[in-house]
Write an enzyme that holds these catalytic residues in place. Structure first.
Site, PDB file in Angstrom:
ATOM      1  N   GLU A 161     134.210 -55.206  75.474  1.00  0.00           N
ATOM      2  CA  GLU A 161     134.263 -53.754  75.594  1.00  0.00           C
ATOM      3  C   GLU A 161     133.726 -53.350  76.960  1.00  0.00           C
ATOM      4  OE1 GLU A 161     132.389 -51.600  72.457  1.00  0.00           O
ATOM      5  OE2 GLU A 161     133.472 -52.662  70.855  1.00  0.00           O
ATOM      6  N   GLU A 190     128.959 -56.575  66.964  1.00  0.00           N
ATOM      7  CA  GLU A 190     127.631 -56.243  67.511  1.00  0.00           C
ATOM      8  C   GLU A 190     126.510 -56.501  66.496  1.00  0.00           C
ATOM      9  OE1 GLU A 190     128.604 -52.956  70.939  1.00  0.00           O
ATOM     10  OE2 GLU A 190     128.202 -52.179  68.941  1.00  0.00           O
TER      11      GLU A 190
END
Length: 636
Positions: free
Chosen positions: A277, A201
């Protein structure tokens, strides 16, 4: 002696020539593939992104993945959790690799026991699961400092997650060691690892455009040859794309799915879609609500993701536990530390039990698998043991004489810069600061994260993020001022990870005058810490025991130790250790009400239980076979 020559021995020369010709003919007919180990014969291409599909060798491949973190699950239970994953219809395990746990001191690596990454990956392969590895160096994962070692913060100019020299030098040394373990586990070398994620991320952090190319090259230079991925949420996807790396997305809703999929199409063209995710639930913070996500909504979203042509990874399939002090924290508008349980309202509970999500998802994946799924393993037994009454007591003040001599310093020293652990500072736990004062006044300072203030041994309140000043009452003469500071968990996500030093930060002031001449005790509460407290150091519990203090008792267990949950009703805040294992923190502000105690950490007979209580001690410790009574999350 006469020289041998072709001229003198024509018969031997002719024989040698015939042997060479015969060998050539035999080798031409030999199938060289039989000399290659069978598990490598058909492993040439690995996982590839071709058009809109993943391909594993020459076959279209869907990634049906689930996340389990080996460091959050007792090693003895890895097999149980992975078998349950396989039985749910998933084909791929994903896991993070926590740098801070694997390199607790510079150059000192730990891949033993519960941190045996190779054993975990190989066990997944044995069970029939592929693996996507997420080695960081930053992993977020609601782990202290996002999995980065706290000793990095000894450098006052440290710039984490950038190409700052002090950071990349540390990453290079860590990757040298880690990748030597990972490389042989890759698909093309016969292992189960089919893809590796580059950092985590980064688009939502994005402080250095050179950083992600550096991490990519660091992996490739050390022998990573499988498909590389990035992973970003909606806040970072636009800035998280890296040339030559397949971008994937993190989300929880169908609305995000459409938005992020369209964006990916615009920036990387027609490529396989992957939700790295899909958040099956969410983590909890102390003092906040317990987060749940309805199982029907989970099924609808998973179905929609796959119907949209996307592969998927369930984060989390099984969350496990933030054993010890490894939990992270969030700090946007205010600081919130994560609870000990990493149940996450996931597909399996914290203790590995089935949920309604598991049942529905197993039915769904079974309907699209094309082959019957293996039967789910039986549940592990749970037990409620007899309540335990601690028998012995050791106040923190009495314990100090058994510790190493305090560090003496003119000014306060933060946790990371304490001269302990071979110069690596202190990573987790508590610090006690002492100094002498001669007057009353207003005490002020920067305390991270929570400091209980004592005049001699009397508690007068707390300093934390919200309370930065406290009144010291009128005293006469020589008075010891003490502050017991807890590192409640370093922030694991956000732009302020460089500012995560713990303890007293800078000067401590009394009426705006800096206090001096501190005695500092490192209270890391490791196994070695407790070895100083032999049984002769303890006393019988007084009628009204004062905190902070350690309490010692024995939990009686029968012939077959089983999982249980400790309930500390009547206790306020502290930590529990069983047979030397740190179960984590408890706190009566909730939402967590119990601590998970794995049966594999118990022994037949009497088991040592030590409780460190900061504020107010209860009289007993109860155990139950269910973590949250009345939580229908645990009803299948």
């Amino acid at each position: 002696m006469a020289k041998w020559s072709l001229r003198r021995r024509p018969g031997r020369a002719l024989g040698l020539l015939l042997l060479v010709i015969l060998s050539f003919l035999v080798l031409r007919r030999l199938n060289w593939s039989t000399l290659i180990p069978s598990w490598l014969q058909h492993r040439h291409l690995g996982l590839q992104a071709k058009g809109s599909n993943f391909m594993l060798e020459d076959s279209t491949f869907w990634i049906f993945g689930g996340s389990i973190h080996y460091f959050r699950v007792p090693k003895e239970y890895w097999r149980d959790r992975l078998l349950k994953m396989k039985a749910c219809g998933l084909n791929t395990l994903t896991t993070y690799v926590p740098w801070n746990l694997h390199e607790p001191e510079r150059g000192k690596f730990d891949f033993s026991g519960n941190l045996d990454l190779e054993a975990f990956v190989l066990l997944a392969a044995k069970i029939g699961l592929w693996v996507i590895l997420r080695p960081g160096p930053y992993i977020c994962s609601e782990v202290d400092l996002g999995g980065l070692p706290s000793w990095l913060l000894q450098d006052p100019g440290m710039k984490l997650r950038t190409t700052y020299k002090g950071f990349t030098e540390a990453v290079d040394l860590y990757f040298d060691h880690l990748m030597s373990r990972v490389v042989p586990l890759q698909y093309k070398h016969g292992g189960p690892i089919i893809a590796v994620q580059v950092e985590n991320e980064y688009g939502s952090y994005n402080k250095d455009p050179a950083y992600m190319p550096y991490v990519k090259k660091a992996l490739e230079d050390r022998g990573i040859i499988e498909l590389l991925l990035t992973s970003d949420n909606k806040d970072g996807l636009q800035k998280g794309v890296v040339q030559g790396v397949l971008a994937t997305i993190n989300l929880q809703s169908q609305q995000e799915l459409k938005l992020l999929s369209n964006f990916l199409l615009s920036v990387q063209g027609v490529q396989p879609k992957m939700v790295m995710e899909y958040w099956t639930g969410w983590f909890d913070s102390w003092g906040g609500p317990h987060n749940i996500l309805d199982s029907s909504e989970v099924l609808e979203t998973v179905s929609a993701i796959i119907k949209a042509g996307s592969s998927i990874n369930l984060y989390m399939f099984h969350g496990g536990t933030n054993f010890g002090f490894i939990n992270g924290a969030m700090h946007f508008h205010e600081y919130n530390a994560d609870v000990t349980s990493y149940d996450y309202d996931a597909v399996l509970t914290e203790a590995g039990d089935y949920t309604a999500k598991y049942t529905k998802l197993r039915d769904f994946f079974g309907s699209i698998s094309g082959t019957p799924l293996p039967p789910p393993p039986d549940l592990l037994p749970k037990m409620s043991y007899e309540p335990m009454m601690p028998s012995f007591y050791l106040s923190l003040w009495d314990a100090l004489i058994y510790l190493d001599d305090p560090i003496k310093s003119e000014k306060p020293i933060n946790m990371e810069n304490l001269p302990v652990n071979n110069g690596n500072g202190q990573a987790f736990g508590y610090i006690l600061y002492e100094t002498t004062i001669f007057s009353s006044g207003i005490l002020s300072g920067l305390v991270r994260d929570r400091g209980q203030v004592f005049v001699n041994t009397v508690s007068i309140g707390f300093l934390d993020y919200k309370t930065t000043k406290i009144t010291i009452p009128l005293t006469q003469g020589y008075t010891t001022l003490r502050i017991l500071v807890e590192n409640c968990g370093r922030v694991n996500y956000g732009n302020n990870i460089d500012d995560q030093r713990k303890g007293l930060i800078g000067n401590l002031y009394l009426d705006n005058s800096p206090l001096k001449n501190f005695r500092i005790y490192s209270l890391d509460m490791t196994k070695q810490f407790f070895q100083r407290f032999n049984i002769d150091k303890w006393s019988i519990i007084p009628q009204t025991p004062a905190a902070p203090a350690f309490f010692l008792g024995g939990l009686s267990v029968g012939l077959y130790p089983s999982d249980t949950f400790l309930k500390l009703e009547g206790w306020a805040k502290g930590v529990v250790f069983v047979n030397g294992q740190n179960l984590g923190r408890y706190w009566n502000i909730g939402p967590q009400e119990t601590l998970y105690l794995p049966g594999v950490w118990l022994e037949k007979g009497l088991n040592q239980v030590i409780i460190f209580e900061e504020i107010l001690a209860g009289s007993t410790v109860q155990s139950t076979d269910s973590p949250y009574l009345g939580r229908n999350h645990y009803v299948n």
